[in-house]
Design an enzyme around this catalytic site. Structure first.
Site, PDB file in Angstrom:
ATOM      1  N   LYS A 267       0.844  -1.198   0.000  1.00  0.00           N
ATOM      2  CA  LYS A 267       0.000   0.000   0.000  1.00  0.00           C
ATOM      3  C   LYS A 267       0.878   1.247   0.000  1.00  0.00           C
ATOM      4  CE  LYS A 267      -3.226   2.595   2.980  1.00  0.00           C
ATOM      5  NZ  LYS A 267      -4.142   2.576   4.136  1.00  0.00           N
ATOM      6  N   LYS A 279      -9.846  12.806   8.672  1.00  0.00           N
ATOM      7  CA  LYS A 279      -9.404  12.309   9.977  1.00  0.00           C
ATOM      8  C   LYS A 279      -9.329  13.450  10.984  1.00  0.00           C
ATOM      9  CE  LYS A 279      -6.340   8.591   8.349  1.00  0.00           C
ATOM     10  NZ  LYS A 279      -7.041   7.465   8.974  1.00  0.00           N
ATOM     11  N   ASP A 290       1.731   6.132   5.652  1.00  0.00           N
ATOM     12  CA  ASP A 290       0.734   5.211   5.096  1.00  0.00           C
ATOM     13  C   ASP A 290       1.224   4.545   3.802  1.00  0.00           C
ATOM     14  OD1 ASP A 290      -1.692   3.982   5.585  1.00  0.00           O
ATOM     15  OD2 ASP A 290      -2.894   5.481   4.527  1.00  0.00           O
ATOM     16  N   ASP A 349     -12.087   7.350   3.947  1.00  0.00           N
ATOM     17  CA  ASP A 349     -10.870   7.035   4.715  1.00  0.00           C
ATOM     18  C   ASP A 349     -10.521   5.546   4.631  1.00  0.00           C
ATOM     19  OD1 ASP A 349      -8.689   7.504   6.273  1.00  0.00           O
ATOM     20  OD2 ASP A 349      -9.788   7.747   8.159  1.00  0.00           O
ATOM     21  N   GLU A 351      -9.466   3.928   2.176  1.00  0.00           N
ATOM     22  CA  GLU A 351      -8.945   4.076   0.806  1.00  0.00           C
ATOM     23  C   GLU A 351      -7.905   3.026   0.447  1.00  0.00           C
ATOM     24  OE1 GLU A 351      -7.654   5.524   3.376  1.00  0.00           O
ATOM     25  OE2 GLU A 351      -5.561   5.037   2.984  1.00  0.00           O
ATOM     26  N   ARG A 353      -7.801  -0.190   0.886  1.00  0.00           N
ATOM     27  CA  ARG A 353      -8.353  -1.382   0.234  1.00  0.00           C
ATOM     28  C   ARG A 353      -8.737  -1.090  -1.217  1.00  0.00           C
ATOM     29  NH1 ARG A 353     -12.726  -1.705   4.936  1.00  0.00           N
ATOM     30  NH2 ARG A 353     -10.960  -0.693   5.948  1.00  0.00           N
TER      31      ARG A 353
HETATM   32  N1  BES Z   1      -4.221   4.322   6.951  1.00  0.00           N
HETATM   33  C1  BES Z   1      -5.384   4.093   7.745  1.00  0.00           C
HETATM   34  C2  BES Z   1      -5.149   3.045   8.842  1.00  0.00           C
HETATM   35  C3  BES Z   1      -4.178   3.412   9.924  1.00  0.00           C
HETATM   36  C4  BES Z   1      -4.628   4.042  11.065  1.00  0.00           C
HETATM   37  C5  BES Z   1      -2.852   3.086   9.831  1.00  0.00           C
HETATM   38  C6  BES Z   1      -3.740   4.368  12.070  1.00  0.00           C
HETATM   39  C7  BES Z   1      -1.957   3.408  10.831  1.00  0.00           C
HETATM   40  C8  BES Z   1      -2.398   4.050  11.949  1.00  0.00           C
HETATM   41  C9  BES Z   1      -6.516   3.603   6.865  1.00  0.00           C
HETATM   42  O1  BES Z   1      -6.540   4.119   5.588  1.00  0.00           O
HETATM   43  C10 BES Z   1      -7.784   4.030   7.528  1.00  0.00           C
HETATM   44  O2  BES Z   1      -8.001   5.196   7.635  1.00  0.00           O
HETATM   45  N2  BES Z   1      -8.582   3.061   7.956  1.00  0.00           N
HETATM   46  C11 BES Z   1      -9.793   3.341   8.610  1.00  0.00           C
HETATM   47  C12 BES Z   1     -10.864   2.443   8.033  1.00  0.00           C
HETATM   48  C13 BES Z   1     -12.243   2.765   8.509  1.00  0.00           C
HETATM   49  C14 BES Z   1     -12.712   4.070   7.918  1.00  0.00           C
HETATM   50  C15 BES Z   1     -13.151   1.636   8.095  1.00  0.00           C
HETATM   51  C16 BES Z   1      -9.606   3.066  10.103  1.00  0.00           C
HETATM   52  O3  BES Z   1      -8.962   2.080  10.439  1.00  0.00           O
HETATM   53  O4  BES Z   1     -10.073   3.867  10.886  1.00  0.00           O
HETATM   54 ZN    ZN Z   2      -4.748   4.733   4.805  1.00  0.00          ZN
HETATM   55 MN    MN Z   3      -7.546   5.980   5.524  1.00  0.00          MN
END
Ligand code: BES
Ligand code: ZN
Ligand code: MN
Length: 500
Positions: A267, A279, A290, A349, A351, A353
């Protein structure tokens, strides 16, 4: 870092700094014991006064003031002999190297490979010594005017003087460790590099530079090609940013003809603001990391080529920036990915996947032996496992078991999480084939279930959200980018392809 292996007693080493090891409660043995003898028992006295017993991570550092050829000596505790492992050597070597560097010397001899460790070959110990020291000494100083002037420039791994053949194997292990650590440092640099420098096009350029330097094939597709290939997930995420996306394809096909390639996918979100589903601002700057899966993938290609591994290996990196803007994805939008699956974007957010789905679908073109993706995918995985291991998912038990073993050997531990059919039901959409989020619970598993919808063949997914970026120094890991996944995959690939 200059790395070499020499057959010599630590008391004879000409290096300015010297590291010796001691197992818990066995200070009279090995090099600690022999140096103590040559110092007339004063080392044991000092150990007693300072309560140094050889416990894991304990240090006993002193200036030798002419009593030994090495001016500065660090004894490091290795813990209980019967619990010794490659990872414990890596940890001890890193800790000792930091102490040696702080003393201001420029070269260090390390005698930790002169003690026999049950079930670990001397070559592996030499590799662990070099990895631990190099990784612990890493720092990211590119944007600092005054940085630490101390430099430790040379590591000499000491071998048993009567074992010439073993020393030759150790030299190969040390070189492997050096190249692996260099690749990890390269990954860390990309992760730590601020988002305004480390853009998708920057990652593309880095990958191409590595391809040129080490001899692997690399193409960094731009937006026109990405659109033409029908990568709707990657394009959909990228369209909210003024930074162009890249789809990076790296090929190192030096294995036997007809051997199916291993495909690694990473990713590559060079910044994840969350997009329109923005966020909270607390620690948002950490989302420059990321792209840690992408960094690991490019670094693995670099190391595999530098090591001239006789394997067929492909690295795929979908990279973009997730930003809110007038052209960004909106909640409720539907994207069609390369696999043909339609995806409702309920949360912009989620994104990672979306961009990964296109890379995983693209991987099928290689008819791979297996594919493994690395992604800072979910906060849920971080909540579940913290920083001490990454989450592991997949559709093939043997592949999962092999990755797990590689995790133990390299210290980049994994822990299996479930991918039950029910998680796939959780991402049903009212308007499209699937939605990009599920219900509140089980976020790491629903994300994995989403990826699975785009996969054909053997596949594993490693969620590194909790392990990619460290909030404090730990062993040979620094605060910031970790470079997790690089050594794990190098170990896995060598065994999977039958090289070890
Ligand atoms: N990049 C984030 C996940 C992440 C969070 C990585 C904290 C490292 C530290 C990912 O893109 C994300 O925002 N995921 C969301 C998904 C949710 C909206 C279903 C999450 O985990 O909050
Ligand atoms: Zn992310
Ligand atoms: Mn995200």
């Amino acid at each position: 870092m200059k790395v070499s292996v020499k057959t010599a007693r630590p008391g004879e080493s000409r290096a300015e700094g010297l590291v010796i090891g001691a197992f818990e409660g066995a200070l009279e043995d090995g090099d600690f014991g022999s140096i103590n003898k040559s110092l007339g028992g004063r080392l044991a006295d000092m150990a007693k006064r300072r309560k140094f017993e050889g416990k894991e991570g304990q240090l006993l550092a002193f200036e030798s003031l002419g009593a030994l050829p090495a001016g500065f000596v660090v004894a490091v505790g290795l813990g209980k002999k019967e619990e010794a492992s490659q990872e414990k050597i890596r940890f001890a070597s890193g800790k000792a190297a930091r102490a040696v560097k702080a003393s201001g010397v420029k070269s260090m001899a390390c005698s930790l490979a002169r003690v026999a460790i049950p079930n670990v070959m001397a070559a592996q110990v030499a590799q662990a010594i070099v990895e631990g020291a190099c990784l612990a000494l890493y720092s990211f100083t590119q944007f600092k005017k005054d940085s630490d002037p101390l430099r430790l420039e040379e590591i000499i791994v000491l071998a048993r003087e009567e074992e010439q053949e073993e020393a030759a194997q150790m030299a190969a292990g040390a070189e492997k460790g050096r190249l692996a650590a260099e690749a990890v440092a390269f990954a860390r640099d990309m992760i730590n590099m601020p988002g305004n420098y480390a853009t998708p096009s920057y990652l593309g350029a880095q990958a191409q530079a590595m391809g040129k330097k080490y001899g692997f094939k690399c193409v960094a597709h731009g937006p026109a090609a990405i659109k033409k290939m029908k990568m709707g997930g990657l394009m959909g995420v990228a369209k909210g940013s003024s930074e162009e996306p890249r789809f990076i394809v790296m090929e190192w096909l030096k294995g036997p003809k007809g051997q199916k390639p291993i495909v690694m996918v990473g990713k590559g979100l060079t910044f994840d603001s969350g997009g329109i589903s923005i966020k909270p601002s607390l620690n948002m700057h950490e989302m420059k990391s990321d792209m840690s899966g992408a960094a690991a993938t490019i670094a693995v290609m670099r190391a595999a080529a530098a090591l001239k591994l006789k394997v067929n290996l492909v690295g795929l990196v979908p990279t973009a920036e997730n930003m809110p803007s007038g052209s960004a994805n909106k909640p409720g939008d539907v994207l069609t990915g390369l696999s043909g699956v339609t995806m409702e974007v309920l949360n912009t957010d989620a994104e990672g996947r979306l961009v990964l789905s296109d890379a995983l679908a693209y991987a099928a073109k290689y008819n791979p032996d297996c594919m493994v993706d690395f992604a800072t995918l979910t906060g849920a995985c971080m909540v579940a496992l913290g920083a001490h291991c990454s989450g592991l998912f997949g559709n093939d038990d043997e592949l999962i078991a092999q990755l797990n073993e590689a995790g133990k050997r390299t210290g980049e531990r994994l822990w299996p999480l479930p991918l039950f059919k029910e998680y796939e039901d959780d991402i049903k959409s009212d308007v499209a084939d699937i939605a990009n989020i599920g219900p509140r619970g089980g976020g790491a598993s629903t994300a994995a279930a989403f990826l699975k919808k785009h996969v054909k063949g053997k596949w594993a997914h490693v969620d590194i959200a909790g392990t990619a970026f460290a909030d404090k120094e730990k062993g040979y890991i620094q605060k910031g980018g970790v470079g997790v996944g690089v050594r794990l995959m190098l170990d896995f690939i060598a065994r999977r392809a039958g090289l070890e």
